[in-house]
Design an enzyme around this catalytic site. Structure first.
Site, PDB file in Angstrom:
ATOM      1  N   HIS A  37      26.244 104.409  82.148  1.00  0.00           N
ATOM      2  CA  HIS A  37      26.756 103.576  80.955  1.00  0.00           C
ATOM      3  C   HIS A  37      25.731 103.368  79.731  1.00  0.00           C
ATOM      4  O   HIS A  37      26.332 103.898  78.875  1.00  0.00           O
ATOM      5  CB  HIS A  37      26.889 102.680  81.632  1.00  0.00           C
ATOM      6  N   LYS A 103      31.099  95.578  93.397  1.00  0.00           N
ATOM      7  CA  LYS A 103      31.262  94.125  94.135  1.00  0.00           C
ATOM      8  C   LYS A 103      30.070  93.173  93.126  1.00  0.00           C
ATOM      9  O   LYS A 103      29.474  93.900  92.240  1.00  0.00           O
ATOM     10  CB  LYS A 103      30.017  94.770  95.631  1.00  0.00           C
TER      11      LYS A 103
END
Length: 174
Positions: A37, A103
């Site tokens: 990212h 998650k």
């Protein structure tokens, strides 16, 4: 409600999902953790092309284990999504990302971007990486191979079970 979805996503696909819906996801999904990212955002800073078109796509926050003999991938459980919170709003806004899989809860800035641009956050079951790997029928590194398991992989999924944890309407299971 249980839904069957295939990537890439349309805006209508995303807007039809609600927190708590269960989904069986098939199609192409890209992986990416914080190191990938960071590199994607660095490319955006330089106005350079990304190594993958994320418009209408999903990113799975995973660093898969090496593939055992005869399998496309090893254990592929979700990583904690909060590590991507600094980058996700920008990738959603500038790249047209429609879904994230991971998650844990997300920052308010991520939730705001999801509502503004039409993106959904799916929860995958933590601790079930070996089971999740059974839904991955093909895996190949497509960018940042020097990052090892944090490289960007192109995964082909067949009926990966997920739950809509945060929808594009601002509703959250958290």
């Amino acid at each position: 409600m249980k839904k069957i979805l295939h990537t890439p996503f349309t805006q209508a696909d995303i807007m039809d999902l609600h927190a708590g819906d269960t989904v069986l996801l098939s199609g192409i999904v890209y992986t990416g953790r914080d190191a990938a990212h960071k590199r994607l955002c660095a490319l955006l800073d330089k106005n350079e092309a990304l190594p993958v078109d994320l418009n209408g796509q999903a990113i799975y926050f995973v660093g898969p284990c090496p593939a055992p003999p005869g399998r496309p991938i090893g254990s592929a459980g979700p990583t904690t999504s909060g590590r991507m919170d600094a980058y996700s709003p920008r990738i959603i806004a500038e790249c047209g990302l429609r879904a994230m899989i991971g998650k844990g809860n997300r920052a308010d800035s991520v939730k705001d971007a999801m509502q503004q641009y039409g993106c959904v956050y799916f929860a995958a079951t933590g601790g079930a990486g070996a089971l999740i790997a059974n839904s991955i029928v093909k895996a190949e590194v497509i960018a940042f191979d020097d990052l090892g398991p944090e490289a960007i992989y192109k995964l082909e999924l067949d009926s990966l079970p997920l739950v809509v944890a945060i929808d594009a309407h601002g509703k959250s299971l958290y």
